[in-house]
Design a protein around this motif. Structure first.
Motif, mmCIF file in Angstrom:
data_model
loop_
_atom_site.group_PDB
_atom_site.id
_atom_site.type_symbol
_atom_site.label_atom_id
_atom_site.label_comp_id
_atom_site.label_asym_id
_atom_site.label_seq_id
_atom_site.Cartn_x
_atom_site.Cartn_y
_atom_site.Cartn_z
ATOM 1 N N VAL A 70 16.013 -12.751 -11.333
ATOM 2 C CA VAL A 70 14.757 -13.273 -10.897
ATOM 3 C C VAL A 70 14.790 -14.212 -9.593
ATOM 4 N N ARG A 71 14.109 -14.502 -8.991
ATOM 5 C CA ARG A 71 13.856 -15.086 -7.888
ATOM 6 C C ARG A 71 12.513 -16.097 -7.755
ATOM 7 N N ASP A 72 12.856 -17.212 -6.984
ATOM 8 C CA ASP A 72 11.555 -18.241 -6.830
ATOM 9 C C ASP A 72 10.386 -17.335 -6.618
ATOM 10 N N PRO A 73 9.272 -17.700 -7.359
ATOM 11 C CA PRO A 73 8.108 -16.786 -7.267
ATOM 12 C C PRO A 73 7.389 -16.954 -5.900
ATOM 13 N N VAL A 74 7.378 -18.099 -5.355
ATOM 14 C CA VAL A 74 6.675 -18.423 -4.007
ATOM 15 C C VAL A 74 7.209 -17.234 -2.795
ATOM 16 N N PRO A 75 8.738 -17.562 -2.369
ATOM 17 C CA PRO A 75 9.234 -16.424 -1.568
ATOM 18 C C PRO A 75 9.070 -14.945 -1.937
ATOM 19 N N THR A 76 9.161 -14.522 -3.317
ATOM 20 C CA THR A 76 8.933 -13.434 -3.740
ATOM 21 C C THR A 76 7.427 -12.645 -3.547
ATOM 22 N N ILE A 77 6.636 -13.557 -3.971
ATOM 23 C CA ILE A 77 5.241 -12.918 -3.429
ATOM 24 C C ILE A 77 5.119 -13.015 -2.116
ATOM 25 N N LEU A 78 5.513 -14.053 -1.206
ATOM 26 C CA LEU A 78 5.550 -13.927 0.366
ATOM 27 C C LEU A 78 6.057 -12.582 0.830
ATOM 28 N N SER A 79 7.286 -12.235 0.165
ATOM 29 C CA SER A 79 7.849 -10.828 0.455
ATOM 30 C C SER A 79 6.903 -9.775 0.209
ATOM 31 N N TRP A 80 6.462 -9.705 -0.948
ATOM 32 C CA TRP A 80 5.338 -8.441 -1.245
ATOM 33 C C TRP A 80 4.540 -8.529 -0.343
ATOM 34 N N LEU A 81 3.943 -9.620 0.145
ATOM 35 C CA LEU A 81 2.729 -9.745 1.039
ATOM 36 C C LEU A 81 3.092 -9.170 2.505
ATOM 37 N N SER A 82 4.509 -9.275 2.843
ATOM 38 C CA SER A 82 5.004 -8.966 4.105
ATOM 39 C C SER A 82 5.091 -7.513 4.274
ATOM 40 N N LEU A 83 5.199 -6.605 3.449
ATOM 41 C CA LEU A 83 5.741 -5.394 3.165
ATOM 42 C C LEU A 83 4.388 -4.436 3.044
ATOM 43 N N ASP A 84 4.883 -3.220 3.033
ATOM 44 C CA ASP A 84 3.798 -2.091 2.661
ATOM 45 C C ASP A 84 4.551 -1.156 1.674
ATOM 46 N N ILE A 85 4.183 -1.773 0.465
ATOM 47 C CA ILE A 85 4.988 -0.868 -0.856
ATOM 48 C C ILE A 85 4.313 -1.243 -1.835
ATOM 49 N N PRO A 86 3.982 -0.608 -2.893
ATOM 50 C CA PRO A 86 3.233 -0.462 -3.983
ATOM 51 C C PRO A 86 3.041 -1.926 -4.452
ATOM 52 N N ILE A 87 3.777 -2.835 -4.801
ATOM 53 C CA ILE A 87 3.593 -4.253 -5.099
ATOM 54 C C ILE A 87 2.719 -4.819 -4.309
ATOM 55 N N SER A 88 2.774 -4.409 -3.131
ATOM 56 C CA SER A 88 1.924 -5.157 -1.818
ATOM 57 C C SER A 88 0.614 -5.079 -2.035
ATOM 58 N N ARG A 89 0.187 -3.924 -2.848
ATOM 59 C CA ARG A 89 -1.219 -3.561 -3.105
ATOM 60 C C ARG A 89 -1.439 -3.834 -4.513
ATOM 61 N N GLY A 90 -0.569 -4.408 -5.310
ATOM 62 C CA GLY A 90 -0.650 -4.983 -6.900
ATOM 63 C C GLY A 90 -0.651 -3.886 -7.693
ATOM 64 N N ARG A 91 0.165 -2.638 -7.494
ATOM 65 C CA ARG A 91 0.664 -1.730 -8.284
ATOM 66 C C ARG A 91 2.223 -1.555 -8.438
ATOM 67 N N LEU A 92 2.458 -0.905 -9.712
ATOM 68 C CA LEU A 92 3.901 -0.546 -9.873
ATOM 69 C C LEU A 92 3.947 0.702 -10.649
ATOM 70 N N PRO A 93 3.681 1.751 -10.032
ATOM 71 C CA PRO A 93 3.271 3.183 -10.779
ATOM 72 C C PRO A 93 4.433 3.556 -11.930
ATOM 73 N N ALA A 94 5.600 3.260 -11.372
ATOM 74 C CA ALA A 94 6.586 3.810 -12.251
ATOM 75 C C ALA A 94 6.826 3.220 -13.593
ATOM 76 N N ALA A 95 6.138 1.984 -13.689
ATOM 77 C CA ALA A 95 6.270 1.161 -15.056
ATOM 78 C C ALA A 95 4.800 1.178 -15.763
ATOM 79 N N GLU A 96 3.913 1.802 -15.116
ATOM 80 C CA GLU A 96 2.625 1.719 -15.718
ATOM 81 C C GLU A 96 2.168 2.526 -16.848
#
Length: 280
Positions: free
Chosen positions: A146-172
């Motif tokens: 696990v990692r501090d939620p603030v920088p983790t979510i900032l990382s998600w927002l800085s990239l173009d990957i599924p979690i950046s769009r609020g999805r995790l298809p392989a686990a859904e």
């Protein structure tokens, strides 16, 4: 928990330090750690039954072991020199951070000292989605990062990957609680905070059966991993805490904190926010 088994699951929060952890394990004596094998991803994208997926993963560990001992090449995400990378992403081009093209799937022979080698495989949402079944199988030791939620979510927002769009298809497919969040009509940030919290909830629920480790602790003291496995590092890796990454949009920090405070009670158990001092 007792000494680690020779089959090792590495999972955790997406962009939370699992790539770094897998690289550290891969660098230990008589250890191999694969990074997100694509053939397993296909199973999870099409899979609807957690028990079936758990059996596939279990059988795959056996098959991969045989191939490694027979010196057969394995397709894995590796650097040019065959080593494991600590980070998939490079500096941004035209404002968008890209996956490092020098780090890609390569067919490599993975040398080990003997048949008792430790085999790790890393997947984030995939393995977390079937965590209860993996634990019940009693076939694996499991590390969750696990990692501090603030920088983790900032990382998600800085990239173009599924979690950046609020999805995790392989686990859904098998994790209904996750699917409910990703398919909701809520704004992106709220979705992401709730996804982060769902991961924390699962790890906390099963914390007596896994090794739950914070990314920040690994960066501060990498010996956590070699002490856990009982193996020594074969070479030194330069580690740097990415929580203050210059490519993150820190203007979003306060908004993320507000959303976490409102929607992420389990995250706050792992990373409680410090109360701001009142102005005198």
């Amino acid at each position: 928990m007792s000494q680690l088994k020779k089959d090792l699951i590495v999972t955790g929060i997406p962009r939370g330090g699992t790539t770094l952890t897998a690289a550290l394990i891969d660098n230990l004596s008589n250890c191999v750690c694969l990074s997100e094998p694509g053939w397993q991803t296909k199973w999870f994208l099409n899979g609807k039954n957690a028990n079936n997926l758990t059996k596939q993963v279990t059988d795959d560990f056996k098959e991969i072991r045989k191939k490694i001992l027979n010196n057969e090449p394995i397709k894995d995400k590796r650097n040019v020199d065959g080593t494991a990378s600590t980070n998939y992403f490079n500096s941004p081009k035209n404002g968008v951070r890209q996956k490092d093209k020098t780090f890609k799937k390569r067919s490599v022979v993975l040398p080990v000292k003997d048949k008792h080698f430790t085999l790790g495989i890393k997947h984030n949402a995939h393995y977390t989605s079937i965590l209860p079944e993996l634990i019940e199988s009693e076939k694996f030791s499991i590390i969750a990062i696990v990692r501090d939620p603030v920088p983790t979510i900032l990382s998600w927002l800085s990239l173009d990957i599924p979690i950046s769009r609020g999805r995790l298809p392989a686990a859904e497919g098998v994790w209904s609680e996750l699917r409910d969040i990703t398919e909701s009509k809520e704004e992106l940030l709220i979705k992401q905070v709730k996804i982060y919290d769902l991961f924390c909830q699962r790890y906390l629920e099963y914390q007596d059966h896994i090794h739950l480790i914070k990314y920040e602790d690994i960066v501060k003291d990498p010996s956590i991993i070699n002490k856990l496995t009982g193996m020594e590092y074969e070479r030194k890796l330069d580690l740097e805490n990415q929580n203050k990454n210059k490519y993150y949009d820190f203007k979003m920090e306060e908004k993320i904190r507000e959303a976490i405070t409102k929607h992420a009670p389990h995250a706050l158990k792992l990373y409680p926010f410090k109360k701001k001092k009142e102005k005198e």
